[in-house]
Design a protein around this motif. Structure first.
Motif, PDB file in Angstrom:
ATOM      1  N   ASN A  77      11.924  -1.769  -7.342  1.00  0.00           N
ATOM      2  CA  ASN A  77      11.893  -2.229  -5.945  1.00  0.00           C
ATOM      3  C   ASN A  77      10.539  -1.948  -5.297  1.00  0.00           C
ATOM      4  O   ASN A  77      10.466  -1.503  -4.154  1.00  0.00           O
ATOM      5  N   THR A  78       9.479  -2.210  -6.050  1.00  0.00           N
ATOM      6  CA  THR A  78       8.138  -1.871  -5.582  1.00  0.00           C
ATOM      7  C   THR A  78       7.188  -3.042  -5.792  1.00  0.00           C
ATOM      8  O   THR A  78       7.250  -3.723  -6.820  1.00  0.00           O
ATOM      9  N   THR A  79       6.335  -3.227  -4.814  1.00  0.00           N
ATOM     10  CA  THR A  79       5.281  -4.233  -4.877  1.00  0.00           C
ATOM     11  C   THR A  79       3.939  -3.519  -4.846  1.00  0.00           C
ATOM     12  O   THR A  79       3.788  -2.506  -4.162  1.00  0.00           O
ATOM     13  N   TYR A  80       2.982  -4.059  -5.594  1.00  0.00           N
ATOM     14  CA  TYR A  80       1.676  -3.428  -5.700  1.00  0.00           C
ATOM     15  C   TYR A  80       0.573  -4.391  -5.267  1.00  0.00           C
ATOM     16  O   TYR A  80       0.709  -5.603  -5.389  1.00  0.00           O
ATOM     17  N   LEU A  81      -0.527  -3.801  -4.806  1.00  0.00           N
ATOM     18  CA  LEU A  81      -1.745  -4.573  -4.553  1.00  0.00           C
ATOM     19  C   LEU A  81      -2.898  -3.814  -5.199  1.00  0.00           C
ATOM     20  O   LEU A  81      -3.301  -2.767  -4.697  1.00  0.00           O
ATOM     21  N   GLN A  82      -3.363  -4.321  -6.323  1.00  0.00           N
ATOM     22  CA  GLN A  82      -4.514  -3.732  -6.986  1.00  0.00           C
ATOM     23  C   GLN A  82      -5.766  -4.335  -6.374  1.00  0.00           C
ATOM     24  O   GLN A  82      -5.944  -5.558  -6.394  1.00  0.00           O
ATOM     25  N   MET A  83      -6.625  -3.475  -5.840  1.00  0.00           N
ATOM     26  CA  MET A  83      -7.834  -3.920  -5.153  1.00  0.00           C
ATOM     27  C   MET A  83      -9.057  -3.407  -5.897  1.00  0.00           C
ATOM     28  O   MET A  83      -9.255  -2.194  -5.990  1.00  0.00           O
ATOM     29  N   ASN A  84      -9.831  -4.320  -6.433  1.00  0.00           N
ATOM     30  CA  ASN A  84     -11.052  -3.976  -7.162  1.00  0.00           C
ATOM     31  C   ASN A  84     -12.274  -4.518  -6.427  1.00  0.00           C
ATOM     32  O   ASN A  84     -12.158  -5.384  -5.565  1.00  0.00           O
ATOM     33  N   SER A  85     -13.429  -3.998  -6.795  1.00  0.00           N
ATOM     34  CA  SER A  85     -14.691  -4.452  -6.202  1.00  0.00           C
ATOM     35  C   SER A  85     -14.604  -4.466  -4.681  1.00  0.00           C
ATOM     36  O   SER A  85     -14.975  -5.438  -4.018  1.00  0.00           O
ATOM     37  N   LEU A  86     -14.122  -3.378  -4.133  1.00  0.00           N
ATOM     38  CA  LEU A  86     -13.913  -3.316  -2.687  1.00  0.00           C
ATOM     39  C   LEU A  86     -15.227  -3.387  -1.922  1.00  0.00           C
ATOM     40  O   LEU A  86     -16.265  -2.889  -2.371  1.00  0.00           O
ATOM     41  N   LYS A  87     -15.136  -4.017  -0.749  1.00  0.00           N
ATOM     42  CA  LYS A  87     -16.290  -4.205   0.129  1.00  0.00           C
ATOM     43  C   LYS A  87     -16.002  -3.546   1.478  1.00  0.00           C
ATOM     44  O   LYS A  87     -14.833  -3.410   1.860  1.00  0.00           O
ATOM     45  N   PRO A  88     -17.038  -3.187   2.205  1.00  0.00           N
ATOM     46  CA  PRO A  88     -16.803  -2.609   3.537  1.00  0.00           C
ATOM     47  C   PRO A  88     -15.945  -3.513   4.432  1.00  0.00           C
ATOM     48  O   PRO A  88     -15.149  -3.000   5.233  1.00  0.00           O
ATOM     49  N   GLU A  89     -16.060  -4.811   4.271  1.00  0.00           N
ATOM     50  CA  GLU A  89     -15.260  -5.722   5.100  1.00  0.00           C
ATOM     51  C   GLU A  89     -13.783  -5.753   4.725  1.00  0.00           C
ATOM     52  O   GLU A  89     -12.983  -6.398   5.399  1.00  0.00           O
ATOM     53  N   ASP A  90     -13.417  -5.053   3.657  1.00  0.00           N
ATOM     54  CA  ASP A  90     -11.997  -4.894   3.316  1.00  0.00           C
ATOM     55  C   ASP A  90     -11.346  -3.765   4.102  1.00  0.00           C
ATOM     56  O   ASP A  90     -10.134  -3.571   4.019  1.00  0.00           O
ATOM     57  N   THR A  91     -12.145  -3.019   4.848  1.00  0.00           N
ATOM     58  CA  THR A  91     -11.618  -1.929   5.661  1.00  0.00           C
ATOM     59  C   THR A  91     -10.618  -2.467   6.675  1.00  0.00           C
ATOM     60  O   THR A  91     -10.923  -3.376   7.451  1.00  0.00           O
ATOM     61  N   ALA A  92      -9.397  -1.909   6.648  1.00  0.00           N
ATOM     62  CA  ALA A  92      -8.332  -2.396   7.525  1.00  0.00           C
ATOM     63  C   ALA A  92      -7.091  -1.539   7.312  1.00  0.00           C
ATOM     64  O   ALA A  92      -7.020  -0.744   6.364  1.00  0.00           O
ATOM     65  N   VAL A  93      -6.127  -1.748   8.180  1.00  0.00           N
ATOM     66  CA  VAL A  93      -4.782  -1.241   7.924  1.00  0.00           C
ATOM     67  C   VAL A  93      -4.043  -2.333   7.151  1.00  0.00           C
ATOM     68  O   VAL A  93      -4.008  -3.481   7.588  1.00  0.00           O
ATOM     69  N   TYR A  94      -3.487  -1.959   6.019  1.00  0.00           N
ATOM     70  CA  TYR A  94      -2.794  -2.910   5.161  1.00  0.00           C
ATOM     71  C   TYR A  94      -1.282  -2.763   5.345  1.00  0.00           C
ATOM     72  O   TYR A  94      -0.747  -1.656   5.272  1.00  0.00           O
ATOM     73  N   TYR A  95      -0.626  -3.893   5.551  1.00  0.00           N
ATOM     74  CA  TYR A  95       0.806  -3.923   5.805  1.00  0.00           C
ATOM     75  C   TYR A  95       1.523  -4.668   4.694  1.00  0.00           C
ATOM     76  O   TYR A  95       1.109  -5.765   4.287  1.00  0.00           O
ATOM     77  N   CYS A  96       2.602  -4.107   4.242  1.00  0.00           N
ATOM     78  CA  CYS A  96       3.488  -4.761   3.295  1.00  0.00           C
ATOM     79  C   CYS A  96       4.507  -5.585   4.081  1.00  0.00           C
ATOM     80  O   CYS A  96       4.944  -5.166   5.167  1.00  0.00           O
ATOM     81  N   SER A  97       4.903  -6.707   3.527  1.00  0.00           N
ATOM     82  CA  SER A  97       5.893  -7.539   4.199  1.00  0.00           C
ATOM     83  C   SER A  97       6.876  -8.118   3.193  1.00  0.00           C
ATOM     84  O   SER A  97       6.606  -8.182   1.994  1.00  0.00           O
ATOM     85  N   ALA A  98       8.011  -8.533   3.707  1.00  0.00           N
ATOM     86  CA  ALA A  98       9.030  -9.202   2.900  1.00  0.00           C
ATOM     87  C   ALA A  98       9.574 -10.371   3.711  1.00  0.00           C
ATOM     88  O   ALA A  98       9.658 -10.297   4.937  1.00  0.00           O
ATOM     89  N   GLY A  99       9.928 -11.441   3.021  1.00  0.00           N
ATOM     90  CA  GLY A  99      10.459 -12.574   3.756  1.00  0.00           C
ATOM     91  C   GLY A  99      10.904 -13.714   2.874  1.00  0.00           C
ATOM     92  O   GLY A  99      10.794 -13.657   1.646  1.00  0.00           O
TER      93      GLY A  99
END
Length: 119
Positions: A77-99
């Motif tokens: 019951n888990t969802t993942y987000l693998q983030m590579n090659s991160l950039k400063p513009e990726d800075t944010a609050v990340y929210y998981c959603s379902a729908g």
């Protein structure tokens, strides 16, 4: 009803990687598409990625294509987000959603996890 709890955020240098996790609580997890959105300081919330109920179809914002990968483990019951090659513009609050809408699932939301990418 689905409750979502994100984890895995943090501080990382540009070029680095992070993996976000979203644990879902509720019997209907496998009935929903899952997604990730983000909100940067001073900006509106924007779509990042989503995955269909089956896990076969995935969708990405142009800004993260080729760098981020969304996946789901139906047994956990888990969802993942693998983030590579991160950039400063990726800075944010990340929210998981379902729908129900697999390209932009937005019926249920988590509380968010902060990702900060330093230059």
């Amino acid at each position: 009803q689905v409750q979502l709890v994100e984890s895995g955020g943090g501080l990382v240098q540009a070029g680095g990687s992070l993996r976000l996790s979203c644990a879902a609580f509720g019997r209907s997890f496998n009935s929903y598409a899952m997604g990730w959105f983000r909100r940067a300081p001073g900006k509106e919330r924007e779509f990042v990625a989503s995955i269909s109920v089956s896990g076969i179809s995935t969708y990405y914002a142009d800004s993260v294509k080729g760098r981020f990968t969304i996946s789901r483990d139906r047994t956990k019951n888990t969802t993942y987000l693998q983030m590579n090659s991160l950039k400063p513009e990726d800075t944010a609050v990340y929210y998981c959603s379902a729908g129900r809408l697999e390209s932009r699932p937005g019926d249920y939301w988590g509380q968010g996890t902060q990702v900060t990418v330093s230059s």
